[in-house]
Structures are given as C-alpha cells and as structure tokens.
Design a protein around this motif. Structure first.
Motif, PDB file in Angstrom:
ATOM      1  N   LYS A 107     -72.629 104.277  66.307  1.00  0.00           N
ATOM      2  CA  LYS A 107     -73.824 104.440  67.144  1.00  0.00           C
ATOM      3  C   LYS A 107     -74.578 105.678  66.667  1.00  0.00           C
ATOM      4  CE  LYS A 107     -75.186 104.822  72.023  1.00  0.00           C
ATOM      5  NZ  LYS A 107     -74.660 104.919  73.414  1.00  0.00           N
ATOM      6  N   LEU A 108     -75.849 105.489  66.322  1.00  0.00           N
ATOM      7  CA  LEU A 108     -76.679 106.583  65.821  1.00  0.00           C
ATOM      8  C   LEU A 108     -77.941 106.651  66.669  1.00  0.00           C
ATOM      9  CD1 LEU A 108     -76.839 108.719  63.523  1.00  0.00           C
ATOM     10  CD2 LEU A 108     -78.134 107.041  62.205  1.00  0.00           C
ATOM     11  N   VAL A 109     -78.101 107.737  67.431  1.00  0.00           N
ATOM     12  CA  VAL A 109     -79.234 107.861  68.346  1.00  0.00           C
ATOM     13  C   VAL A 109     -80.409 108.539  67.656  1.00  0.00           C
ATOM     14  CG1 VAL A 109     -77.681 107.962  70.340  1.00  0.00           C
ATOM     15  CG2 VAL A 109     -78.469 110.095  69.277  1.00  0.00           C
ATOM     16  N   ASP A 110     -81.628 108.289  68.210  1.00  0.00           N
ATOM     17  CA  ASP A 110     -82.854 108.952  67.752  1.00  0.00           C
ATOM     18  C   ASP A 110     -83.005 108.845  66.235  1.00  0.00           C
ATOM     19  OD1 ASP A 110     -85.199 110.437  67.832  1.00  0.00           O
ATOM     20  OD2 ASP A 110     -84.167 112.374  67.727  1.00  0.00           O
ATOM     21  N   VAL A 111     -83.038 107.616  65.734  1.00  0.00           N
ATOM     22  CA  VAL A 111     -83.086 107.427  64.282  1.00  0.00           C
ATOM     23  C   VAL A 111     -84.381 107.997  63.704  1.00  0.00           C
ATOM     24  CG1 VAL A 111     -81.559 105.433  64.227  1.00  0.00           C
ATOM     25  CG2 VAL A 111     -84.010 105.090  64.560  1.00  0.00           C
ATOM     26  N   ARG A 112     -84.283 108.494  62.479  1.00  0.00           N
ATOM     27  CA  ARG A 112     -85.378 109.168  61.793  1.00  0.00           C
ATOM     28  C   ARG A 112     -85.616 108.508  60.431  1.00  0.00           C
ATOM     29  NH1 ARG A 112     -82.543 115.059  62.971  1.00  0.00           N
ATOM     30  NH2 ARG A 112     -82.572 114.880  65.262  1.00  0.00           N
ATOM     31  N   PRO A 113     -86.765 108.789  59.800  1.00  0.00           N
ATOM     32  CA  PRO A 113     -86.998 108.210  58.470  1.00  0.00           C
ATOM     33  C   PRO A 113     -85.906 108.555  57.473  1.00  0.00           C
ATOM     34  CG  PRO A 113     -89.044 109.101  59.351  1.00  0.00           C
ATOM     35  CD  PRO A 113     -87.971 109.488  60.323  1.00  0.00           C
ATOM     36  N   VAL A 141     -85.495 102.454  58.803  1.00  0.00           N
ATOM     37  CA  VAL A 141     -86.166 103.004  59.985  1.00  0.00           C
ATOM     38  C   VAL A 141     -87.664 102.771  59.826  1.00  0.00           C
ATOM     39  CG1 VAL A 141     -86.592 105.063  61.366  1.00  0.00           C
ATOM     40  CG2 VAL A 141     -84.353 104.722  60.302  1.00  0.00           C
ATOM     41  N   LEU A 142     -88.256 102.051  60.768  1.00  0.00           N
ATOM     42  CA  LEU A 142     -89.664 101.672  60.698  1.00  0.00           C
ATOM     43  C   LEU A 142     -90.534 102.794  61.273  1.00  0.00           C
ATOM     44  CD1 LEU A 142     -89.288  97.979  61.918  1.00  0.00           C
ATOM     45  CD2 LEU A 142     -89.280  98.840  59.570  1.00  0.00           C
ATOM     46  N   VAL A 143     -91.580 103.173  60.505  1.00  0.00           N
ATOM     47  CA  VAL A 143     -92.456 104.279  60.900  1.00  0.00           C
ATOM     48  C   VAL A 143     -93.903 103.813  60.789  1.00  0.00           C
ATOM     49  CG1 VAL A 143     -93.120 106.660  60.421  1.00  0.00           C
ATOM     50  CG2 VAL A 143     -90.774 105.911  59.980  1.00  0.00           C
ATOM     51  N   PRO A 144     -94.727 104.017  61.839  1.00  0.00           N
ATOM     52  CA  PRO A 144     -96.139 103.638  61.722  1.00  0.00           C
ATOM     53  C   PRO A 144     -96.866 104.513  60.717  1.00  0.00           C
ATOM     54  CG  PRO A 144     -95.746 104.837  63.778  1.00  0.00           C
ATOM     55  CD  PRO A 144     -94.400 104.576  63.165  1.00  0.00           C
ATOM     56  N   PRO A 145     -97.977 104.045  60.168  1.00  0.00           N
ATOM     57  CA  PRO A 145     -98.706 104.861  59.193  1.00  0.00           C
ATOM     58  C   PRO A 145     -99.230 106.146  59.830  1.00  0.00           C
ATOM     59  CG  PRO A 145     -99.470 102.576  59.166  1.00  0.00           C
ATOM     60  CD  PRO A 145     -98.613 102.734  60.374  1.00  0.00           C
TER      61      PRO A 145
END
Length: 284
Positions: A107-113, A141-145
């Motif tokens: 379990k990995l919380v608060d995922v980052r790029p 990890v999906l990140v908006p532009p």
C-alpha cells in the motif's frame, strides 16, 4: 527384485518434493496499474508456500528505463518484523501485517510522479528454492498538464513565416498540443498552417496583415487540459522599409562616430610626439 535406476529415482524424488510445496509461487496482476497523482495505490501480490522461520518478503522499486538490478528496497519483512526503508518509507505499508497468510500486497499513499516505475514483490522461503519467487508490477502516476509556456521565434513580416512554440513542463501521459486562433478573424488555411501535436510547434507561412491576432495553445492528456496565449503582430511592407531605413541610419551614425573618435585620438597622439630640430653645422 528389480532395482530402480538412479536417475529415475532422483527425478521421482524431485517431483515429490515439488508436489509437497517446496516451491514459491508469486502471483501479480498482468496489466499495468495507472493512478492519478495523490491517490493511494494497492500493488496486489499473493504467494503460495509453507511459511517457516526463514520466510522473508521484500518490496523494491526501479525507475523507468533502468534494469532490475538497479532496484532500491522499499520495505522488507523478516523474523516477524516489518522494516520500511528508503525515500518511500513513510508512505509505504503492507495491506496485511504480518504478511504470512499468502497476501503480500503493498500500500502506497499519496502517490507522486516519482513513484512511476516497476515494483518488485520478492518472496524468499528456504528451502523453497525451485522458483525465484518474484513478481513485477508497473505503476504509472497520472499527472495533468502544467500551464504551458508560449513563445515566438523571430519577427513576423508580410510574406514571411513565423514559428510559435508551446510546452508543458509536467504531464503524464505526455500531453499533446493544439493551436487555435481567437477572435472573429478566420483561422489560417491548412496550407499555410502546420502543427506538430507532439512538439507543440505551429508554423505559419505566407503571412499577411490579417494573420495578426491572438493564438491559444491547449495541452491535453487524459487527466485534463491547460493553455497559454500569444499575440502575433505581422509587420507590413512599409513598416519593414521604415524599420530598415532607421537601422541603416543608426549604423551610419555609429560608424561616423567611431571614425571621428579615431581621428581625434590620432591627432592627440601626433601632437605628443616631439619634433626634431636641425641645428646646422658651423662653416669655417
């Protein structure tokens, strides 16, 4: 009594050992996992083995494009204790602790790029050594532009061309770019407008005064959109001639000033040089 051949007997014993569970089998999802930034990721990993005193579990991580040998540990369980480690230690835990019931999900919380990469679930349970006990899971990890930056190269003149550029510093998957012209003026014809949705570049050719206006670039991926705007000003022929004449006059004045300065300095240096006098000779 007939005796069993040695090789046959060894093969039979090896098969019985495997049937009795002396092999670690690790199962992970075959499909990669994609998750928006800030969410909690559950990296599913299960195993089958007879857990003993030597049972150990390790989760590790390797960045995209690097070999498995370059992986770094996230946490490991051994001798009945859990030990988080590394840069993800405060955000990583096991869904079931202790993980001795066949479930080793991370379990990995608060995922980052920076969490994008490959995760390794490694179960070690000597003497179960007939498999490597390893499962691999790919996480994106999906990140908006991010808000893109719009820029223009060079000066736009009638009949010439202009290059407009647009780029976002962040975004996963990598954004694609599209340009539109704002206002009531018509959009340039397809033949005079070439877009590259990957690089974000717009090339405008055969410019006219009506090409002037505000252009908007939109960066898009599955997480959202972001945009920037740029105002293009096309210079007409008369303005171009005036500008060229002005530049020529300025250059002429500059050259004349340099010439006058050099002449004055030369005269000063010449005046400092002592003149030779001729005293003549006595005639007797």
């Amino acid at each position: 009594m007939a005796r069993l051949p040695g090789p046959f007997l060894c093969g039979t014993l090896l098969g019985l050992l495997c049937l009795n569970g002396l092999a670690v089998e690790v199962k992970v999802p075959t499909e990669p996992l994609s998750l928006p930034v800030g969410k909690t990721a559950e990296l599913v990993c299960s195993y089958s083995t007879s857990v003993g005193n030597n049972f150990a579990l390790e989760w590790s991580f390797v960045q995209p494009g690097k070999p498995i040998s370059a992986s770094h540990p996230i946490l490991y369980f051994t001798s009945g204790h859990l030990y988080p480690t590394g840069s993800k230690a405060e955000r990583a835990s096991l869904l079931q602790n202790p993980p001795t019931g066949g479930v080793a999900t991370l379990k990995l919380v608060d995922v980052r790029p920076s969490d994008t990469g490959t995760y390794l679930c490694h179960v070690n349970n000597p003497p179960d050594f007939y498999t490597n006990g390893l499962g691999l899971i790919n996480l994106t990890v999906l990140v908006p532009p991010s808000s893109p930056s719009c820029s223009q190269s060079g000066t736009a003149f009638v009949g010439g061309s202009a290059a407009l550029r647009c780029s976002s510093s962040q975004g996963a998957p990598k954004p694609v770019y599209s340009w539109v012209r704002l206002g009531s003026f018509p959009t340039p014809s397809p033949g005079s407008m070439v877009q590259d949705e990957v690089s974000g570049q717009l090339i405008l050719t055969n410019l006219s005064l009506t090409s002037s206006g505000t252009y908007r670039c939109v960066a898009t991926n599955q997480m959202g959109t972001a945009s920037c705007e740029l105002t293009l000003s096309v210079t007409g022929p008369s303005e171009g001639r005036v500008a060229g004449t002005l530049i020529g006059v300025l250059l002429g004045v500059l050259l004349l000033s340099v010439a006058v300065f050099c002449l004055i300095r030369f005269q000063k240096e010449r005046n400092k040089t002592p003149k030779e006098t001729y005293g003549g000779s006595d005639l007797r």
